[in-house]
Design an enzyme around this catalytic site. Sequence first.
Site, PDB file in Angstrom:
ATOM      1  N   ASP A  48      44.758  45.340  26.458  1.00 44.14           N
ATOM      2  CA  ASP A  48      44.381  46.658  26.984  1.00 44.14           C
ATOM      3  C   ASP A  48      42.941  46.631  27.470  1.00 44.14           C
ATOM      4  O   ASP A  48      42.119  45.901  26.918  1.00 44.14           O
ATOM      5  CB  ASP A  48      44.548  47.737  25.891  1.00 44.14           C
ATOM      6  N   THR A  52      42.729  54.440  29.044  1.00 45.18           N
ATOM      7  CA  THR A  52      43.352  55.601  28.380  1.00 45.18           C
ATOM      8  C   THR A  52      43.928  55.218  27.022  1.00 45.18           C
ATOM      9  O   THR A  52      44.449  56.075  26.314  1.00 45.18           O
ATOM     10  CB  THR A  52      44.467  56.212  29.259  1.00 45.18           C
ATOM     11  N   THR A 107      45.648  48.339  39.700  1.00 43.50           N
ATOM     12  CA  THR A 107      46.250  48.034  38.397  1.00 43.50           C
ATOM     13  C   THR A 107      47.749  47.769  38.554  1.00 43.50           C
ATOM     14  O   THR A 107      48.274  46.802  38.006  1.00 43.50           O
ATOM     15  CB  THR A 107      45.995  49.195  37.405  1.00 43.50           C
ATOM     16  N   GLY A 117      52.871  36.208  37.856  1.00 44.43           N
ATOM     17  CA  GLY A 117      52.401  34.821  37.953  1.00 44.43           C
ATOM     18  C   GLY A 117      52.443  34.144  36.589  1.00 44.43           C
ATOM     19  O   GLY A 117      52.874  33.000  36.453  1.00 44.43           O
ATOM     20  N   ARG A 121      54.754  30.967  35.364  1.00 46.10           N
ATOM     21  CA  ARG A 121      54.202  29.729  34.803  1.00 46.10           C
ATOM     22  C   ARG A 121      54.802  29.389  33.455  1.00 46.10           C
ATOM     23  O   ARG A 121      55.156  28.245  33.186  1.00 46.10           O
ATOM     24  CB  ARG A 121      52.676  29.861  34.633  1.00 46.10           C
ATOM     25  N   TYR A 160      49.567  56.242  42.472  1.00 45.37           N
ATOM     26  CA  TYR A 160      50.458  55.941  41.342  1.00 45.37           C
ATOM     27  C   TYR A 160      51.870  55.628  41.850  1.00 45.37           C
ATOM     28  O   TYR A 160      52.424  54.565  41.563  1.00 45.37           O
ATOM     29  CB  TYR A 160      50.477  57.139  40.404  1.00 45.37           C
ATOM     30  N   TYR A 174      59.567  38.263  43.294  1.00 50.04           N
ATOM     31  CA  TYR A 174      59.359  37.118  42.394  1.00 50.04           C
ATOM     32  C   TYR A 174      60.702  36.671  41.804  1.00 50.04           C
ATOM     33  O   TYR A 174      60.915  35.483  41.555  1.00 50.04           O
ATOM     34  CB  TYR A 174      58.389  37.477  41.251  1.00 50.04           C
ATOM     35  N   THR A 190      58.035  61.154  29.191  1.00 43.68           N
ATOM     36  CA  THR A 190      58.190  60.852  27.771  1.00 43.68           C
ATOM     37  C   THR A 190      56.994  61.413  27.009  1.00 43.68           C
ATOM     38  O   THR A 190      55.878  61.411  27.530  1.00 43.68           O
ATOM     39  CB  THR A 190      58.298  59.325  27.587  1.00 43.68           C
TER      40      THR A 190
END
Length: 328
Positions: A48, A52, A107, A117, A121, A160, A174, A190
């Site tokens: 983190d 927030t 973000t 990524g 890996r 967002y 991906y 939620t």
Amino acid sequence: MTIDQNTFIYAPELRGNRRVLVTGGAGFLGSHLCEALLARGDEVLCLDNFFTGRKLNVAHLLGNPRFEVLRHDVTHPLFVEVDRIFNLACPASPIHYQYNPVKTIKTSVLGAIHMLGLAKRVKARILQASTSEVYGNPDVHPQTEAYWGHVNPIGIRSCYDEGKRAAECLFMDYHRQNRVDVRLVRIFNTYGPRMLPNDGRVVSNFIVQALRGEPLTVYGDGSQTRSFCYVDDLVEGLLRMMDQEETIGPVNLGNPHEFTILELAEQVRAMTGARCEIRFLPLPSDDPTQRQPDIRLARERLGWEPRVPLTEGLRRTVEYFEGLLAQG
Ligand code: NAD
Ligand code: UDP
């Protein structure tokens, strides 16, 4: 079978648990998820940047030897060895994601690129916490996963909504291009303990206002709808989605019981016994007028549906905020 104690051998089937990275792990949903993972025997790396999230949300887990906290920002690459990744890092409430919209979209997008990524890996399975916001202000009701949405690409919620849409795109690319083992869930509103009291989201706002005897702030005329899912139900949905092999998603996770915001205000007032008035304030721009998940896919594929009714979830959340406000 014997294990050479001098050599590090990792085989999940021998240890009966997994190394799980939770990005945004000190946030509201992330902290509950970390708890649930530890309870079932996983090792948890909680990542983190504390925008927030709060250390206090995970302080009670720090004594557990299977739990670790890492201060890191997902907009930067990360190199760790894990088996599974829950990618939750992103501010979720409008006031927080609009505080620094450029950072919000970075973000979502850079966070997705770096976590994908990493998953590529180390061959980890990775789940993305997407959102009902990918449906925008929907003209299909209730929203099924097949609906492509009705999103303003240039409004104040776009950092967002479009960030999360781009992240979904990256997850699918991906998966198709690099065979990364992805899971996509679209989470609907939620609520529960550990939401921030100043979070700005409607459930925490109304409860805190009621407990303080302040007017409940209803935006617009309160006829807009949302469907509220209690956090424990949601966490169970996340685990079920991660654990199954068949469905990569997207899958809606949310409570299909729909309420108007005015009904929610009345419920909170009744539950807290508060006599406060309702104050009507202007509706923020691009505020979706209705939102209700169609959860048939989650029922079929995950055997999941929410169990905690709004009255019970609100009771537990009110109790949490009473305790928090009593501490001053
Ligand atoms: P939250 O704000 O409590 O949690 C987000 C966490 O991510 C916080 O701990 C924050 O500090 C952290 N974070 C933010 N930016 C970061 C960065 N750049 N690097 C590292 N960490 C970062 O919100 P939440 O309600 O727990 O939401 C968690 C996830 O679920 C989010 O991705 C959100 O979009 C998604 N979601 C939540 C809801 C909901 O109703 N709660 C609905 C839809 C989607
Ligand atoms: N809302 C409100 N009063 C508040 C906070 C929110 O009436 O104090 C409304 C808001 O306009 C929206 C709904 O409640 O229509 C849900 O808002 P929230 O920010 O919780 O979630 P989201 O809009 O992202 O679904």
